[in-house]
Scaffold this active site. Structure first.
Site, short mmCIF file in Angstrom:
data_model
loop_
_atom_site.label_atom_id
_atom_site.label_comp_id
_atom_site.label_asym_id
_atom_site.label_seq_id
_atom_site.Cartn_x
_atom_site.Cartn_y
_atom_site.Cartn_z
N HIS A 4 48.10 15.28 42.45
CA HIS A 4 47.32 16.79 41.50
C HIS A 4 47.92 16.35 40.41
O HIS A 4 48.00 17.12 40.32
CB HIS A 4 47.72 17.60 42.80
CG HIS A 4 47.26 18.88 43.78
ND1 HIS A 4 46.91 17.88 44.88
CD2 HIS A 4 45.67 18.43 43.19
CE1 HIS A 4 46.12 18.23 45.66
NE2 HIS A 4 44.80 17.95 44.93
N GLY A 20 54.15 31.39 37.52
CA GLY A 20 52.01 30.58 38.06
C GLY A 20 51.13 29.74 36.92
O GLY A 20 50.40 29.08 37.76
N ARG A 24 51.93 29.62 29.95
CA ARG A 24 53.49 30.19 30.49
C ARG A 24 54.42 29.33 30.86
O ARG A 24 55.46 28.77 30.38
CB ARG A 24 53.56 30.74 31.66
CG ARG A 24 52.76 32.64 31.82
CD ARG A 24 53.95 33.73 30.58
NE ARG A 24 52.67 34.89 30.72
CZ ARG A 24 53.64 35.55 29.25
NH1 ARG A 24 54.09 35.30 28.26
NH2 ARG A 24 52.53 36.62 29.76
N ARG A 43 44.00 18.62 35.82
CA ARG A 43 43.32 20.16 36.15
C ARG A 43 43.55 21.09 35.17
O ARG A 43 43.61 22.71 35.96
CB ARG A 43 43.53 20.90 37.55
CG ARG A 43 42.67 20.26 38.95
CD ARG A 43 42.84 20.13 40.12
NE ARG A 43 42.27 18.91 40.73
CZ ARG A 43 41.11 19.65 42.37
NH1 ARG A 43 40.94 20.98 41.94
NH2 ARG A 43 40.36 18.70 42.52
N ARG A 87 60.85 30.52 41.33
CA ARG A 87 59.36 30.74 40.93
C ARG A 87 60.06 31.90 39.76
O ARG A 87 60.97 32.54 40.14
CB ARG A 87 58.69 31.09 41.90
CG ARG A 87 57.61 32.26 41.37
CD ARG A 87 56.59 32.82 42.57
NE ARG A 87 55.94 33.76 42.93
CZ ARG A 87 55.16 34.28 41.64
NH1 ARG A 87 54.98 32.84 40.98
NH2 ARG A 87 54.79 35.71 41.57
N SER A 90 55.36 37.35 38.66
CA SER A 90 55.51 39.22 38.25
C SER A 90 55.08 39.73 38.77
O SER A 90 54.89 38.98 40.56
CB SER A 90 53.95 39.91 36.72
OG SER A 90 53.02 38.68 37.24
N GLU A 162 42.48 44.59 50.63
CA GLU A 162 41.53 46.46 51.32
C GLU A 162 42.29 46.53 52.53
O GLU A 162 41.64 46.65 53.36
CB GLU A 162 40.19 44.86 52.45
CG GLU A 162 38.74 44.33 51.06
CD GLU A 162 38.64 45.69 50.22
OE1 GLU A 162 37.83 46.48 51.30
OE2 GLU A 162 37.39 45.77 49.61
N GLU A 181 53.67 33.98 46.44
CA GLU A 181 54.02 32.44 45.67
C GLU A 181 55.00 32.46 46.66
O GLU A 181 55.45 31.77 47.64
CB GLU A 181 54.01 32.03 44.70
CG GLU A 181 52.74 31.86 43.91
CD GLU A 181 51.53 32.82 43.68
OE1 GLU A 181 52.77 33.52 43.02
OE2 GLU A 181 50.64 33.04 42.62
N SER A 203 55.13 44.22 36.68
CA SER A 203 54.06 44.17 36.09
C SER A 203 53.63 44.83 35.78
O SER A 203 52.97 45.20 35.14
CB SER A 203 53.48 42.30 35.64
OG SER A 203 53.25 42.36 37.07
N ASP A 204 53.12 46.06 37.23
CA ASP A 204 52.75 47.07 37.70
C ASP A 204 53.21 47.59 39.06
O ASP A 204 53.80 47.20 39.62
CB ASP A 204 51.19 46.15 37.44
CG ASP A 204 51.04 45.32 38.83
OD1 ASP A 204 51.18 44.27 38.96
OD2 ASP A 204 51.07 45.93 40.42
N ARG A 217 55.20 41.70 27.76
CA ARG A 217 55.44 40.13 29.08
C ARG A 217 56.28 39.29 28.35
O ARG A 217 56.33 38.57 29.73
CB ARG A 217 53.40 40.05 28.94
CG ARG A 217 52.81 41.42 29.61
CD ARG A 217 51.26 41.02 30.48
NE ARG A 217 51.32 42.78 31.07
CZ ARG A 217 50.85 42.21 31.89
NH1 ARG A 217 50.70 41.41 32.54
NH2 ARG A 217 50.50 43.94 32.28
#
Ligand code: HPA
Length: 234
Positions: A4, A20, A24, A43, A87, A90, A162, A181, A203-204, A217
């Protein structure tokens, strides 16, 4: 070259920052590294290597979720010899006191974790950060005037959840924030005796439903890059 990652041997630095989003990685390499060059585009998962204050650094996308990060982190560690993996990303806040834009530094990462469940089965392994990186990142964030929280986070397998009851239990048990992650990164770093850390910005907010305005951001992301670089070379 691996399955990869198209980089040649020696193209990846011992210190790797992993956002991620591959775009970025491109932005951060342009902003923070000298002589950055693209070392992977397989990819579209872009990776760049350059120098920061004379130190070689790679910034490589991880993709979203633990299965994607696991592919890149495994190959970066096993095939390219990455030693320090941070890492930057967000997260969604899970405590009232954690606000939008705040920095969350993950001491531990809980998960239901499909990648590691196959290994640990009935054991609840506790993936944790490298303490030296963690304490240096906290110092860097505080020096920069960020509001910083240090503690446990939750690495979820799904963004569209869910199981609201599970989030409630995480909040009840002091979990600061959710992302997707860090638990796998910490588990791999432990397995191969490497250093790992997750530096996140909120971020939220899962309780208040606020979100970081899009114009903020980039600034938030830039602060994470600075904190991660200062921690890696402290
Ligand atoms: N859930 C999972 N991952 C996230 C979130 C979230 O709410 N926010 C940022 N990363």
């Amino acid at each position: 070259m691996t399955v990869h990652i198209g980089a040649a041997t020696g193209d990846i630095a011992p210190v790797v920052l992993m956002p991620g989003d591959p775009l970025r990685a491109e932005w951060a390499a342009g902003q923070f590294l000298d002589d950055a060059r693209c070392v992977n585009r397989v990819r579209g998962m872009l990776g760049f290597t350059g120098t920061w204050r004379g130190h070689p650094v790679t910034i490589h996308g991880s993709g979203m979720g633990m299965p994607s990060l696991s592919i890149y982190a495994n190959e970066l560690i096993r095939d390219y010899g990455a030693q320090t993996l941070i890492r930057i990303g967000s997260c969604g806040a899970m405590q009232e006191r954690v606000g939008i834009r705040d920095v969350v530094i993950a001491m531990t990462a809980s998960s239901i974790s499909t990648p590691s469940r196959g290994i640990f089965r009935e054991l609840n392994y506790a993936p944790c950060a490298d303490y030296g990186l963690l304490s240096a990142a906290v110092a860097a964030a505080e020096r920069g005037g960020d509001r910083v929280h240090v503690g446990g986070i939750y690495s979820a397998d799904v963004f569209y959840d869910e199981r609201p009851d599970l989030n409630e239990q995480m909040t009840r048990h002091g979990i600061l924030a959710v992302e997707m992650e860090a638990a796998e990164l910490y588990t791999l770093a432990a397995r191969y005796d490497r250093r790992a850390l997750a530096v996140l910005t909120v971020s939220d907010h899962l309780l208040t439903h606020e979100a970081l305005p899009s114009e903020d951001r980039e600034r938030s992301f830039g602060r994470m890059v600075e904190i991660a670089l200062e921690a890696a070379f402290a």
